[in-house]
Design an enzyme around this catalytic site. Structure first.
Site, PDB file in Angstrom:
ATOM      1  N   SER A   1       0.838  -1.204   0.000  1.00  0.00           N
ATOM      2  CA  SER A   1       0.000   0.000   0.000  1.00  0.00           C
ATOM      3  C   SER A   1       0.866   1.246   0.000  1.00  0.00           C
ATOM      4  CB  SER A   1      -0.908   0.009   1.232  1.00  0.00           C
ATOM      5  OG  SER A   1      -1.554   1.264   1.337  1.00  0.00           O
TER       6      SER A   1
ATOM      7  N   HIS B   1      -1.200  -1.243  -4.278  1.00  0.00           N
ATOM      8  CA  HIS B   1      -2.473  -0.834  -3.692  1.00  0.00           C
ATOM      9  C   HIS B   1      -2.488   0.679  -3.498  1.00  0.00           C
ATOM     10  CE1 HIS B   1      -6.180  -1.847  -1.487  1.00  0.00           C
ATOM     11  NE2 HIS B   1      -5.853  -0.858  -0.653  1.00  0.00           N
TER      12      HIS B   1
ATOM     13  N   ASP C   1      -4.630   3.798  -2.140  1.00  0.00           N
ATOM     14  CA  ASP C   1      -5.755   4.218  -1.312  1.00  0.00           C
ATOM     15  C   ASP C   1      -6.202   5.622  -1.693  1.00  0.00           C
ATOM     16  OD1 ASP C   1      -6.224   2.007   0.500  1.00  0.00           O
ATOM     17  OD2 ASP C   1      -4.249   2.438   1.327  1.00  0.00           O
TER      18      ASP C   1
ATOM     19  N   MET D   1      -8.772   8.512  -0.780  1.00  0.00           N
ATOM     20  CA  MET D   1      -9.647   8.962   0.309  1.00  0.00           C
ATOM     21  C   MET D   1     -10.062  10.411   0.059  1.00  0.00           C
ATOM     22  SD  MET D   1      -7.608   7.442   3.609  1.00  0.00           S
ATOM     23  CE  MET D   1      -6.687   5.908   3.520  1.00  0.00           C
TER      24      MET D   1
ATOM     25  N   HIS E   1      -8.231   1.395  -4.298  1.00  0.00           N
ATOM     26  CA  HIS E   1      -9.237   1.210  -3.250  1.00  0.00           C
ATOM     27  C   HIS E   1      -9.875   2.563  -2.984  1.00  0.00           C
ATOM     28  CE1 HIS E   1      -9.968   0.126   1.285  1.00  0.00           C
ATOM     29  NE2 HIS E   1     -11.097   0.312   0.620  1.00  0.00           N
TER      30      HIS E   1
ATOM     31  N   MET F   1     -12.036   4.869  -1.080  1.00  0.00           N
ATOM     32  CA  MET F   1     -12.724   5.153   0.179  1.00  0.00           C
ATOM     33  C   MET F   1     -13.338   6.540   0.043  1.00  0.00           C
ATOM     34  SD  MET F   1      -9.949   3.500   2.818  1.00  0.00           S
ATOM     35  CE  MET F   1      -8.584   3.547   1.661  1.00  0.00           C
TER      36      MET F   1
ATOM     37  N   MET G   1     -12.166  -5.311   5.196  1.00  0.00           N
ATOM     38  CA  MET G   1     -11.308  -4.397   5.947  1.00  0.00           C
ATOM     39  C   MET G   1     -11.037  -4.988   7.335  1.00  0.00           C
ATOM     40  SD  MET G   1     -10.468  -1.863   4.037  1.00  0.00           S
ATOM     41  CE  MET G   1      -9.670  -0.896   5.338  1.00  0.00           C
TER      42      MET G   1
ATOM     43  N   ASP H   1      -7.184  -6.002   4.207  1.00  0.00           N
ATOM     44  CA  ASP H   1      -6.459  -4.737   4.235  1.00  0.00           C
ATOM     45  C   ASP H   1      -6.567  -4.136   5.631  1.00  0.00           C
ATOM     46  OD1 ASP H   1      -5.367  -2.235   3.844  1.00  0.00           O
ATOM     47  OD2 ASP H   1      -6.886  -1.549   2.421  1.00  0.00           O
TER      48      ASP H   1
END
Length: 228
Positions: free
Chosen positions: A8, A31, A33, A35, A64, A66, A135, A173
């Protein structure tokens, strides 16, 4: 069955993302993230950074999201170069339609569940997905401690996947490290997101290899894999 390790970049140096991507070139996926400071209380990066990262590395990107309104934004991440796009079911207005749109654009479609979200209501959606993300921390920040109470949920999810005979990857994760990855693999996970366990190591590439070795050794003995 092969275990996949997805470092990540949330734990990487954001000022050196291209170099940090190269540091883990033996990884299966990178990965990413995303957000938005709305769905989770943190703000990271967006489409332009994903576009740049896709040009800077040959490692496929596992994005991913979010974020709120993934129905609107997720397709743009496929266009930006992501090979897999994960949306949160808690935020999606029409998860089946969204998964089909992601697949139609050429990426793998994945759905994520926060710790308090049960898997059972979404059993009928599983054939629409390529991966499911459980998660193992509350989403929003890296470096959190692994939640052991998620292990039964991972097991139940693997049982549902087996029940329907699906070739569905099961990703975990949050807090995945040398001390927790074997528990996750034994419970049924086969894709592992690791942040600080990789980027906090002296040799990130070696950390990826070591985690994969641990996961594969555990999977070889796991009851769910033997029954597969």
């Amino acid at each position: 069955m092969a275990a996949q390790i997805n470092p990540s970049i949330l734990s990487a140096d954001f000022a050196r993302l291209a170099d940090e991507a190269k540091a883990v070139e033996g990884a299966d996926w990178l990965h990413v993230d995303v957000m938005d400071n709305h769905f989770v209380p943190n703000l990271t990066l967006g489409v332009p950074v994903v576009e740049s990262l896709a040009r800077a590395t040959d490692t496929p990107l596992d994005c991913h999201l979010m974020i709120e309104a993934p129905d609107r934004w997720a397709p743009q991440y496929v266009e930006a170069g992501a090979g897999s796009v994960t949306f949160h079911v808690e935020a999606a207005a029409a998860p089946v339609r969204l998964a089909r749109e992601i697949r139609a654009k050429g990426a793998r479609a994945s759905m994520a569940l926060k710790p308090a979200t049960p898997i059972e209501p979404y059993e009928d959606l599983l054939p629409e997905l390529d991966m499911l993300l459980i998660m193992t921390v509350e989403p929003g920040f890296g470096g959190q401690a692994f939640l052991d109470i998620m292990l039964p949920k991972i097991r139940r999810t693997r049982e549902l996947i087996s029940k329907h005979g699906l070739e569905l990857w099961l990703q975990v994760d949050g807090g995945v490290s040398a001390s927790t990855i074997e528990r996750c693999a034994d419970a049924g996970a086969d894709v592992f997101v690791a942040g600080s366990a990789v980027y906090g190591a002296n040799d990130p590439a070696e950390a990826v290899r070591a985690l994969r070795t641990q996961a594969e050794a555990t999977t070889a003995k796991a009851s769910w894999a033997c029954d597969h």
